[in-house]
Design a protein around this motif. Structure first.
Motif, PDB file in Angstrom:
ATOM      1  N   ALA A 154      10.409  15.420  44.675  1.00  0.00           N
ATOM      2  CA  ALA A 154      10.095  14.117  45.428  1.00  0.00           C
ATOM      3  C   ALA A 154       9.161  14.293  46.540  1.00  0.00           C
ATOM      4  N   ASN A 155       9.255  15.255  47.373  1.00  0.00           N
ATOM      5  CA  ASN A 155       8.210  15.466  48.337  1.00  0.00           C
ATOM      6  C   ASN A 155       6.790  15.680  47.975  1.00  0.00           C
ATOM      7  N   THR A 156       6.719  16.336  46.634  1.00  0.00           N
ATOM      8  CA  THR A 156       5.361  16.660  46.075  1.00  0.00           C
ATOM      9  C   THR A 156       4.660  15.349  46.049  1.00  0.00           C
ATOM     10  N   THR A 179      14.422  17.718  45.356  1.00  0.00           N
ATOM     11  CA  THR A 179      13.848  17.305  46.611  1.00  0.00           C
ATOM     12  C   THR A 179      12.503  17.891  46.895  1.00  0.00           C
ATOM     13  N   ASP A 180      12.156  18.914  46.332  1.00  0.00           N
ATOM     14  CA  ASP A 180      10.903  19.449  46.361  1.00  0.00           C
ATOM     15  C   ASP A 180       9.803  18.488  45.446  1.00  0.00           C
ATOM     16  N   GLU A 213      17.775  21.139  45.066  1.00  0.00           N
ATOM     17  CA  GLU A 213      16.370  21.575  45.896  1.00  0.00           C
ATOM     18  C   GLU A 213      15.421  21.354  45.118  1.00  0.00           C
ATOM     19  N   LYS A 246       0.100   8.542  49.116  1.00  0.00           N
ATOM     20  CA  LYS A 246       1.376   8.057  49.933  1.00  0.00           C
ATOM     21  C   LYS A 246       1.842   7.084  48.880  1.00  0.00           C
ATOM     22  N   SER A 273      17.406  11.637  51.877  1.00  0.00           N
ATOM     23  CA  SER A 273      16.937  12.617  52.739  1.00  0.00           C
ATOM     24  C   SER A 273      15.419  12.592  52.676  1.00  0.00           C
ATOM     25  N   VAL A 274      14.754  12.062  51.714  1.00  0.00           N
ATOM     26  CA  VAL A 274      13.371  12.056  51.639  1.00  0.00           C
ATOM     27  C   VAL A 274      12.602  10.549  51.699  1.00  0.00           C
ATOM     28  N   ALA A 312      13.008   7.901  49.860  1.00  0.00           N
ATOM     29  CA  ALA A 312      12.916   7.120  48.547  1.00  0.00           C
ATOM     30  C   ALA A 312      14.008   5.962  48.358  1.00  0.00           C
ATOM     31  N   LEU A 335       5.626  12.597  47.532  1.00  0.00           N
ATOM     32  CA  LEU A 335       5.591  11.683  48.690  1.00  0.00           C
ATOM     33  C   LEU A 335       4.307  12.095  49.535  1.00  0.00           C
ATOM     34  N   ASN A 336       4.029  13.261  49.374  1.00  0.00           N
ATOM     35  CA  ASN A 336       2.938  14.016  50.215  1.00  0.00           C
ATOM     36  C   ASN A 336       1.263  13.743  49.651  1.00  0.00           C
TER      37      ASN A 336
END
Length: 162
Positions: A38-40, A35-36, A32, A47, A85-86, A88, A42-43
């Protein structure tokens, strides 16, 4: 925080070896948190392209209080799953440094060649040869498209042009 404010074009992350210590490990929370994070990245407004590395093998259980099963079995499954899932790209340092190969063959370096020098062996931290191997693995993934389209050696761009 500096990485988040650096406006990166690309982010290469390798996490998990210190998480493999008993006081730090929790498979659900690791996945978890990864994932968080990675998304930080990516967002971010820039970009960036995200590359997630599967850490190299741990050659001795308990080295630096790290759990070999976590590093050699769980992380090679979790990191690619999170990367997929993200969206990458995975850099499989684990496999390329002998984690999934029969290192009695001639096509890979073994733990001694990557993690020992003339004075000592460290089952976690690579020696100079191991670090060069890791860097070349990362380089090949980061620049695979560029390298494929380079043409003949005389036509190669300088590092500044890459």
């Amino acid at each position: 925080q500096l990485a988040l404010t650096s406006n990166p074009d690309a982010v290469v992350m390798m996490l998990g070896t210190n998480d493999a210590k008993p006081q730090n490990w929790g498979q659900g929370s690791y996945e978890e948190d990864l994932t968080d994070l990675a998304n930080t990245f990516l967002n971010l407004p820039s970009k960036p392209d995200l590359f997630m590395m599967v850490p190299p093998p741990l050659y001795s259980d308990g080295a630096y209080d790290m759990n070999q099963t976590v590093i050699n079995s769980f992380l090679p499954e979790i990191v690619p799953r999170v990367a997929e899932s993200v969206g990458a790209t995975v850099i499989d340092v684990f496999g390329e440094m002998g984690g999934t190969k029969d290192c009695s063959s001639v096509d890979c370096l073994d733990g001694y060649e990557l993690f020992c020098n003339h004075q000592s062996c460290d089952p976690c931290h690579p020696n100079d040869t191991g670090y060069v191997r890791m860097a070349s693995i990362v380089f090949k993934v980061l620049y695979s498209d560029t390298m494929h389209n380079l043409g003949r050696p005389g036509e190669w761009p300088t590092l500044a042009e890459l």
